[in-house]
Design an enzyme around this catalytic site. Structure first.
Site, short mmCIF file in Angstrom:
data_model
loop_
_atom_site.label_atom_id
_atom_site.label_comp_id
_atom_site.label_asym_id
_atom_site.label_seq_id
_atom_site.Cartn_x
_atom_site.Cartn_y
_atom_site.Cartn_z
NE ARG A 179 5.49 8.96 -4.63
CZ ARG A 179 4.74 9.35 -3.61
NH1 ARG A 179 5.26 10.04 -2.62
NH2 ARG A 179 3.46 9.08 -3.60
CG ASP A 237 -7.79 2.44 0.71
OD1 ASP A 237 -7.60 2.24 1.94
OD2 ASP A 237 -6.88 2.35 -0.13
NE ARG A 253 -3.18 0.23 3.21
CZ ARG A 253 -4.42 0.65 2.95
NH1 ARG A 253 -5.19 -0.07 2.19
NH2 ARG A 253 -4.89 1.77 3.46
CE1 TYR A 292 -6.59 -1.14 5.54
CE2 TYR A 292 -4.71 -2.58 5.23
CZ TYR A 292 -5.24 -1.41 5.70
OH TYR A 292 -4.42 -0.49 6.30
NE ARG A 347 -4.63 -5.77 15.49
CZ ARG A 347 -4.09 -6.08 16.67
NH1 ARG A 347 -4.39 -7.22 17.27
NH2 ARG A 347 -3.27 -5.24 17.26
CD GLU A 403 -5.20 4.80 14.82
OE1 GLU A 403 -5.23 5.97 14.39
OE2 GLU A 403 -5.16 3.81 14.07
NE ARG A 430 -3.13 5.67 12.36
CZ ARG A 430 -3.46 5.19 11.17
NH1 ARG A 430 -2.74 5.49 10.10
NH2 ARG A 430 -4.51 4.40 11.02
N1 UDP Z 1 3.27 1.06 7.78
C1 UDP Z 1 4.50 1.04 8.41
N2 UDP Z 1 4.97 2.18 8.96
C2 UDP Z 1 4.29 3.34 8.93
C3 UDP Z 1 3.05 3.37 8.26
C4 UDP Z 1 2.56 2.20 7.70
O1 UDP Z 1 5.14 0.02 8.47
O2 UDP Z 1 4.77 4.34 9.47
C5 UDP Z 1 2.78 -0.21 7.18
C6 UDP Z 1 2.06 -1.06 8.20
O3 UDP Z 1 2.35 -2.41 7.91
C7 UDP Z 1 0.61 -0.76 7.90
C8 UDP Z 1 0.62 -0.59 6.39
O4 UDP Z 1 1.87 0.02 6.12
O5 UDP Z 1 -0.23 -1.80 8.31
C9 UDP Z 1 -0.51 0.23 5.84
O6 UDP Z 1 -0.54 1.48 6.47
P1 UDP Z 1 -1.66 2.56 6.22
O7 UDP Z 1 -1.23 3.82 6.84
O8 UDP Z 1 -2.01 2.55 4.78
O9 UDP Z 1 -2.87 1.94 7.05
P2 UDP Z 1 -4.24 2.58 7.53
O10 UDP Z 1 -4.13 4.06 7.39
O11 UDP Z 1 -5.30 1.94 6.68
O12 UDP Z 1 -4.33 2.17 8.94
#
Ligand code: UDP
Length: 369
Positions: free
Chosen positions: A174, A354, A170, A352, A247, A304, A278
């Site tokens: 870059r 979006d 996901r 999952y 989860r 969170e 976060r």
């Molecule tokens: N992820 C990570 N570090 C970060 C942010 C995301 O390793 O700082 C990984 C982690 O495995 C997570 C996945 O990327 O489950 C998807 O993150 P995303 O932020 O897309 O998840 P959401 O916002 O849906 O919770």
């Protein structure tokens, strides 16, 4: 029958389906167990700030049709998601880009960054079999250890070697200086909040809140020809094949009497020791201003915490590992035999999704009807 459709769940899937059905002249009844509409995209006003009560929702899509559709119900601002990672007090830019590589290794050019990644990914030979291998093969071990491992294990409560590789795909990687988290043509936050957007989608619908469909299923079913069910698929069948895993997330939200707590909407705590994954500072989704364009003197922050779902919690994420995937397939087979019921959305399809994918799925589903 009083209604053509009973729509169970007033979240995004239910609201889009309801809108389409109403526009086609159908009679709909929308019910939700909670005391508010909008499901997990619900926002509430606190001191002029639209607080994302069930976690950060940043709308992004590449799908022109979805964008044209949803912008009929809200005007979107120019918010671009660029979270910051905090690893034991060191700050890194996300997603993984030249700013991240410069901070991590001191490299200055894309060529140097690519060489560093190439050197570190050599430990992975063959096709990555899990999230750990996928992550190392994308960005190398240093970034995996500091920015991925702790965060992912907190979020999913599972070892990175037991998680599917696709979760990490996901995130973009870059070799440019670009902190935009999403590779999306269209991105933003609905001005006025998500709740107002869903209100606009549901305009004209009969909505009843605080109604538990499964607690009195036969009575509800008797009201409509067809049912659109957006709750957990296993719960629909009384978990008779066993419970799917989800989860859940818990938020500790505070109103602070300061104008700026962290200077960004999202800061990810990527070490293993910090108990939260976060912190969201909601005002920055709208540039610190209220609906009238005034700067807001206070701020609301949410820590969170991720946990395994248990009865009584809200489910947020399906756990897309092999075991749950196999069990879902069995429920899906049962669902196919429910002639007058459509299972939709993140919980109904155990995917999952979006937000844009949810909208696309609901639009397509109605067209098939
Ligand atoms: N992820 C990570 N570090 C970060 C942010 C995301 O390793 O700082 C990984 C982690 O495995 C997570 C996945 O990327 O489950 C998807 O993150 P995303 O932020 O897309 O998840 P959401 O916002 O849906 O919770």
């Amino acid at each position: 029958m009083k209604y053509d459709y009973l729509i169970v769940g007033a979240g995004l899937y239910g609201a889009v389906f309801a809108r389409q059905a109403m526009d086609a002249g159908k009679r709909v009844l929308v019910i939700d167990r909670r005391d508010h509409i909008a499901g997990n995209v619900y926002t509430e006003d606190v001191e002029g700030i639209h607080v994302h009560r069930y976690g950060a929702h940043i709308f992004h899509t590449n799908d022109r049709r979805v964008w044209d559709y949803i912008t009929r119900f809200a005007e979107f601002n120019r918010f671009t998601n660029s979270p910051v990672a905090n690893y034991r007090g060191e700050l890194y830019s996300l997603p993984f880009n030249m700013y991240t590589f410069n901070k991590m290794w001191g490299v200055v050019t894309p060529e140097q960054a690519a060489a560093k990644i190439a050197e570190q990914r050599r430990e992975i030979t063959g096709e990555p079999r899990n999230l750990e291998e996928q992550a190392i093969s994308l960005v190398g071990r240093d970034i995996y250890e500091k920015l991925i491992r702790g965060y992912t294990e907190k979020q999913w409560g599972r070892d990175c070697r037991e998680l599917p590789a696709f979760i990490i795909k996901r995130l973009p990687v870059r070799l440019t200086f670009d902190n935009n988290y999403f590779n999306a043509l269209y991105q933003g936050i609905p001005m006025g909040g998500y709740t107002r957007m869903v209100e606009n989608l549901l305009r004209g619908a009969e909505v009843r809140l605080g109604c538990d469909y499964l607690a009195d299923k036969p009575r509800w079913d008797a009201l409509a020809d067809r049912v659109i069910y957006t709750g957990p698929i296993d719960a629909y069948f009384g978990c008779r094949l066993g419970a799917l895993q989800y989860r859940s997330v818990r938020f500790e939200t505070e109103l602070l009497d300061i104008p700026n707590f962290q200077g960004n909407a999202a800061v990810n705590y990527t070490d293993r020791e910090t108990p939260w994954t976060r912190i969201i500072e909601h005002k920055w989704f709208e540039f610190g201003r209220d609906d009238q364009g005034n700067e807001i003197p206070k701020t609301v922050v949410s820590r969170e915490y991720s946990s395994e779902w248990k009865p009584g919690d809200e489910p947020y994420y399906p756990v897309n590992d092999v075991k749950n995937g196999a069990l879902y397939q069995q429920y899906k087979a049962l669902a196919a035999r429910e002639a007058n019921v459509v299972f939709g959305g993140r919980l109904g399809e155990y995917r999952y999704y979006d937000m844009d994918q949810v909208i696309a799925a609901a639009l397509e589903r109605f067209e098939e009807e």
